[in-house]
Write an enzyme that holds these catalytic residues in place. Structure first.
Site, PDB file in Angstrom:
ATOM      1  N   GLU A 183       0.780  -1.239   0.000  1.00  0.00           N
ATOM      2  CA  GLU A 183       0.000   0.000   0.000  1.00  0.00           C
ATOM      3  C   GLU A 183       0.813   1.292   0.000  1.00  0.00           C
ATOM      4  O   GLU A 183       0.599   2.144   0.860  1.00  0.00           O
ATOM      5  CB  GLU A 183      -0.975  -0.008   1.193  1.00  0.00           C
ATOM      6  CG  GLU A 183      -2.016  -1.099   1.087  1.00  0.00           C
ATOM      7  CD  GLU A 183      -3.149  -0.980   2.113  1.00  0.00           C
ATOM      8  OE1 GLU A 183      -3.028  -0.192   3.071  1.00  0.00           O
ATOM      9  OE2 GLU A 183      -4.157  -1.682   1.955  1.00  0.00           O
ATOM     10  N   GLU A 288      -6.065  -8.064   0.186  1.00  0.00           N
ATOM     11  CA  GLU A 288      -6.754  -7.732   1.435  1.00  0.00           C
ATOM     12  C   GLU A 288      -8.217  -7.441   1.133  1.00  0.00           C
ATOM     13  O   GLU A 288      -8.532  -6.734   0.189  1.00  0.00           O
ATOM     14  CB  GLU A 288      -6.143  -6.488   2.110  1.00  0.00           C
ATOM     15  CG  GLU A 288      -4.728  -6.657   2.599  1.00  0.00           C
ATOM     16  CD  GLU A 288      -4.246  -5.424   3.373  1.00  0.00           C
ATOM     17  OE1 GLU A 288      -5.102  -4.613   3.802  1.00  0.00           O
ATOM     18  OE2 GLU A 288      -3.033  -5.276   3.544  1.00  0.00           O
TER      19      GLU A 288
END
Length: 368
Positions: A183, A288
């Site tokens: 991320e 995720e």
């Protein structure tokens, strides 16, 4: 073990080798700390005992056994750039402690790799926190700071850690993939990010051949279309694209009712998967996702309002809503090479705890 091998159906082992306060509030009791950096600087020499105890207890061999029994075949393990000990560059948030982080995480990871092998699980090792922090989130190690892309020594250290991970586990049967960076934020320039991913690929490939180990890169919160034509065969082999999908952070998502959430998962996300599969020419995973719809639980710092789709439902309706939302997402993510639920376990909220979701019947009891 190639990118076109059987589907990866897995779970993240979150807040283990990289702390997130909202997942393990008991560990942060009495502390002002918001992330692993401030946890270590605030506790000082007392951090080691507290954190090593957590490492021993939070995920055990029995957990790997449970995961395998449910028919999952993979785990994604987040770790911080300090995993090998005190050779990381200084950041001002460390104050007068040049090396605040607790040592010994690498031995925990060694053990995890062996447990994964014992139970036939594939491992994706995920550099979740880079020096200087790549996203300003607590999960990047330093809440509110996003400076990884501003100093060459931060980039160099991230590459060095990836290479050492590749070298250490190059022959380990459980190693399936190495993720370059979790991320990186949307304002990290795309060209900088791509250059880093290419450099990371080369470092990893020095030790791990494409036949055995995949190299994974995250979308950096930008459209997959920015990566069309990126890292293609024959020059690059066994590369996987990673995206994360949640519906509890953006105000437009938060304001949806449960039918809106299911429609987004089963419609938009299904269409997105079809488009990525058609255009990117790389296998993709949803690294995720969760059943979480309540912002209050997951972000201890978010500004309200904290409305969410389940708040006015009775227990039965919430149960049905969670099952429906879980099924809609699974059907969309099954279009990819695989998926990893976030996370295996939390202290706080069943919607983010895979074990709870399975136990409560919100997710299937078997994934074979």
């Amino acid at each position: 073990m190639h990118a076109n091998s059987p589907k990866l159906r897995g779970v993240n082992l979150g807040s283990w080798l990289l702390l997130e306060r909202w997942m393990v509030p008991s560990l942060f009791e009495g502390l002002a700390a918001t992330d692993e950096t401030s946890f270590c600087t605030e506790l000082g020499s007392a951090a080691a005992k507290r954190l090593r105890g957590h490492w021993q207890r939070w995920i055990t061999r029995e957990d790997f056994a449970w995961i395998a029994e449910r028919g999952l075949n993979a785990v994604r393990i987040p770790y911080g750039h300090w995993i090998f000990g005190p050779d990381y560059p200084y950041h001002r948030t460390y104050g007068d402690k040049p090396h605040p982080f607790v040592e010994g995480g690498i031995e925990v990871l060694d053990r995890a790799m062996d447990w994964a092998q014992e139970f036939g699980l594939r491992v994706m090792l995920d550099l979740h926190a880079a020096p200087g922090c790549q996203n300003g989130f607590d999960n990047g190690g330093i809440m509110g700071v996003c400076e990884w892309h501003t100093q060459p020594e931060y980039l160099d250290h991230a590459l060095s850690v990836l290479e050492r991970i590749a070298e250490r586990y190059r022959a380990h049967p459980a190693l399936h993939a190495i993720e370059c960076l979790n991320e990186p934020r949307w304002d990290v320039p795309t060209e900088y990010l791509k250059d880093f991913y290419v450099a990371a690929y080369e470092r990893i490939r020095k030790h791990c051949p494409a036949e055995r180990v995949a190299v994974v890169f995250h979308d950096g919160f930008r459209s997959y279309r920015e990566y069309v034509g990126f890292m293609q065969a024959p020059e690059y082999r066994n590369v996987i694209f990673d995206l994360h999908r949640y519906q509890c952070f953006d105000r437009r998502d938060i304001d949806l009712d449960i039918f809106g959430h299911k429609a987004k998962a089963g419609g938009e996300w299904r269409d997105e998967a079809d488009a990525i599969n058609a255009e990117l020419r790389l296998p993709a995973v949803c690294g995720e996702w969760s059943l979480g719809l309540d912002l209050r639980v997951v972000s201890l710092w978010a500004e309200g309002p904290f409305n969410h789709a389940l708040e006015h439902m009775d227990e039965f309706q919430q149960h049905v809503a969670n099952r429906g939302y879980g099924a809609s997402q699974l059907l969309a993510f099954e279009k990819y090479l695989g998926w990893f639920f976030w996370s295996y376990k939390t202290e706080t909220t069943p919607a983010w705890c895979f074990r709870d979701c399975v136990t409560r019947g919100w997710l299937p009891s078997h994934f074979r």
